[in-house]
Design a protein around this motif. Structure first.
Motif, PDB file in Angstrom:
ATOM      1  N   GLU A  18     -20.428   4.656 -36.941  1.00 51.57           N
ATOM      2  CA  GLU A  18     -19.170   3.971 -36.657  1.00 51.57           C
ATOM      3  C   GLU A  18     -19.322   2.927 -35.549  1.00 51.57           C
ATOM      4  N   CYS A  19     -20.437   2.967 -34.842  1.00 59.09           N
ATOM      5  CA  CYS A  19     -20.674   2.009 -33.757  1.00 59.09           C
ATOM      6  C   CYS A  19     -21.443   0.768 -34.212  1.00 59.09           C
ATOM      7  N   ASN A  70     -26.816   8.415 -19.956  1.00 64.46           N
ATOM      8  CA  ASN A  70     -26.880   7.864 -21.316  1.00 64.46           C
ATOM      9  C   ASN A  70     -28.239   8.122 -21.953  1.00 64.46           C
ATOM     10  N   ASP A  76     -19.985  -2.586 -33.263  1.00 66.73           N
ATOM     11  CA  ASP A  76     -20.085  -2.850 -31.825  1.00 66.73           C
ATOM     12  C   ASP A  76     -21.488  -3.336 -31.459  1.00 66.73           C
ATOM     13  N   LEU A  84     -24.534   7.578 -34.978  1.00 68.52           N
ATOM     14  CA  LEU A  84     -23.156   7.091 -34.815  1.00 68.52           C
ATOM     15  C   LEU A  84     -22.947   5.799 -35.617  1.00 68.52           C
ATOM     16  N   SER A  95     -21.219  12.477 -27.328  1.00 67.87           N
ATOM     17  CA  SER A  95     -21.340  11.127 -27.894  1.00 67.87           C
ATOM     18  C   SER A  95     -20.268  10.176 -27.374  1.00 67.87           C
ATOM     19  N   TYR A  96     -19.170  10.731 -26.854  1.00 65.39           N
ATOM     20  CA  TYR A  96     -18.133   9.859 -26.292  1.00 65.39           C
ATOM     21  C   TYR A  96     -18.671   9.054 -25.110  1.00 65.39           C
ATOM     22  N   THR A 107     -27.176   2.093 -27.000  1.00 60.18           N
ATOM     23  CA  THR A 107     -27.519   1.581 -28.330  1.00 60.18           C
ATOM     24  C   THR A 107     -28.553   2.473 -28.998  1.00 60.18           C
ATOM     25  N   LYS A 113     -20.380   6.030 -26.621  1.00 60.99           N
ATOM     26  CA  LYS A 113     -19.416   5.068 -27.139  1.00 60.99           C
ATOM     27  C   LYS A 113     -18.743   4.297 -26.003  1.00 60.99           C
ATOM     28  N   GLU A 114     -18.396   5.006 -24.929  1.00 60.82           N
ATOM     29  CA  GLU A 114     -17.780   4.344 -23.778  1.00 60.82           C
ATOM     30  C   GLU A 114     -18.741   3.331 -23.149  1.00 60.82           C
ATOM     31  N   CYS A 132     -26.858   5.595 -30.212  1.00 57.24           N
ATOM     32  CA  CYS A 132     -26.165   5.479 -31.505  1.00 57.24           C
ATOM     33  C   CYS A 132     -27.107   5.812 -32.659  1.00 57.24           C
ATOM     34  N   LEU A 163     -21.268   1.788 -24.455  1.00 59.05           N
ATOM     35  CA  LEU A 163     -21.556   0.660 -25.327  1.00 59.05           C
ATOM     36  C   LEU A 163     -20.547  -0.471 -25.112  1.00 59.05           C
TER      37      LEU A 163
END
Length: 383
Positions: free
Chosen positions: A355-356, A311, A359, A353, A323-324, A345, A327-328, A348, A330
């Protein structure tokens, strides 16, 4: 596991249980409860030495749970546990006193001083830490005598006491020097000791130490006030981003020249080797590093050390095609991957990102871990 089920399990004989380990899991569960019945069950489970290993572990976990409950009526139980024949039970009882966070009376102090004089090095260390963290003065020079103990874990703790409680700042350089020890256990203990000493002048030193980031972060937040200076914020953010290129390495390693050797470094239990393996990938060609990191993730991502370093690398190398992974991570619920949430974090932010964002907001609201909450707040300001 429900509260009533946990209470019932604590009273059962381990020989009747298909899985004896469930009994100490029940003790841990009751540490998060608040009823009198659950507290009484923990007191019973925390009282008296046990011959059966599962009962012994249950006692240790029950004492830990009492530390989280912080009910003063259980102090006699903790005092009794301090005189156990089981070393780990004594360690847990002293740690529980630290969690209670109140100054101790003469009886407790006397018991702690006897441990410092006659106990093992492990017990000496935790007893000294109790004096330090509760800021209790000891006027007989018993802790000061331990500064000449050849074991760094003991003399480091006693020096931290001298700095924090007796305000002897002349010894700060000794703790700083311990960060350069080749033994990873000593480097970790020195980060803890610097946090206990509580002097923010060593923040820069621990921010660059190649040991566990959560360990460094815990000390960093302990040694700085709630309102931090601009330079302290910068150092803390740098530490939490945890770029291996900014760390100081005590050992000389040969750079790994293939993926298998990189993985050997990343999976090592000495964090310095993990960081060195991650650092090596920064010099790999851009055309190969993405596939290499994906392969590492696919084959070794379940290892919590590898999980974290991947990460960090995805974030620091700006690998948006991976980037997946960010996201996973997170949303990963397993507690052993908690530090990966910090790296994710930051990822992101570096990968944009947006869109996160929700979250991260959710993590900020629900997390009780200060380094993660801090990271979420910092990233949300800029995302």
């Amino acid at each position: 596991m429900g509260e009533q089920q946990a209470i019932e399990l604590l009273s059962q004989n381990v020989s009747t249980l298909d899985n004896p380990g469930i009994k100490y899991i029940a003790a841990t569960r009751l540490g998060a409860c608040s009823s009198r019945d659950s507290l009484d069950a923990l007191v019973v489970a925390a009282t008296g030495d046990r011959d059966n290993i599962f009962d012994s572990i249950t006692r240790r976990k029950s004492i830990e749970a009492l530390g989280r409950r912080r009910d003063l009526s259980t102090l006699p139980t903790i005092y009794e546990a301090m005189h156990s024949s089981d070393e780990q039970t004594i360690v847990n009882s002293v740690d529980t006193l630290i969690h209670f966070g109140i100054p101790l009376d003469a009886q407790f102090k006397s018991s702690l001083l006897k441990i410092i004089q006659n106990g093992s090095d492990v017990l000496k260390r935790v007893a000294i830490q109790c004096f330090t963290r509760l800021e209790m003065h000891e006027f007989n020079g018993i802790i000061r005598e331990q500064e000449s103990n050849p074991n760094i874990l003991v003399n480091g703790a006693s020096i931290a006491y001298s700095i924090r409680v007796e305000d002897d700042k002349r010894k700060l350089h000794i703790l700083e020097n311990h960060l350069n020890d080749l033994n990873v256990i000593h480097r970790r203990s020195s980060v803890i000791d610097i946090g206990d000493a509580g002097d923010p002048s060593l923040l820069s030193s621990i921010s660059k130490a190649a040991v566990s980031m959560p360990l460094r972060a815990k000390s960093a937040f302990k040694m700085t006030s709630k309102i931090k200076t601009k330079s302290q914020r910068t150092l803390i953010n740098q530490m939490l981003k945890d770029d291996s290129r900014h760390l100081y390495f005590t050992q000389k390693f040969d750079a790994p020249n293939d993926l298998e050797k990189v993985c050997d470094f990343l999976k090592h239990r000495d964090e310095e080797r993990q960081y060195f393996g991650a650092k090596a990938l920064f010099s790999w060609p851009a055309s190969t590093v993405t596939d290499a990191i994906k392969t590492i993730w696919d084959n070794h991502g379940s290892d919590y050390g590898v999980h974290y370093q991947v990460n960090c690398l995805v974030s620091q190398l700006g690998l948006k095609e991976l980037s997946y992974i960010i996201k996973e991570s997170l949303l990963e619920p397993a507690p052993q991957y908690a530090k990966s949430k910090i790296a994710a974090t930051w990822g992101c932010l570096t990968l944009g990102l947006m869109e996160c964002r929700s979250d991260i907001e959710n993590l900020l609201l629900k997390s009780t871990w200060e380094p993660l909450r801090w990271t979420c707040a910092e990233v949300l300001r800029e995302l």
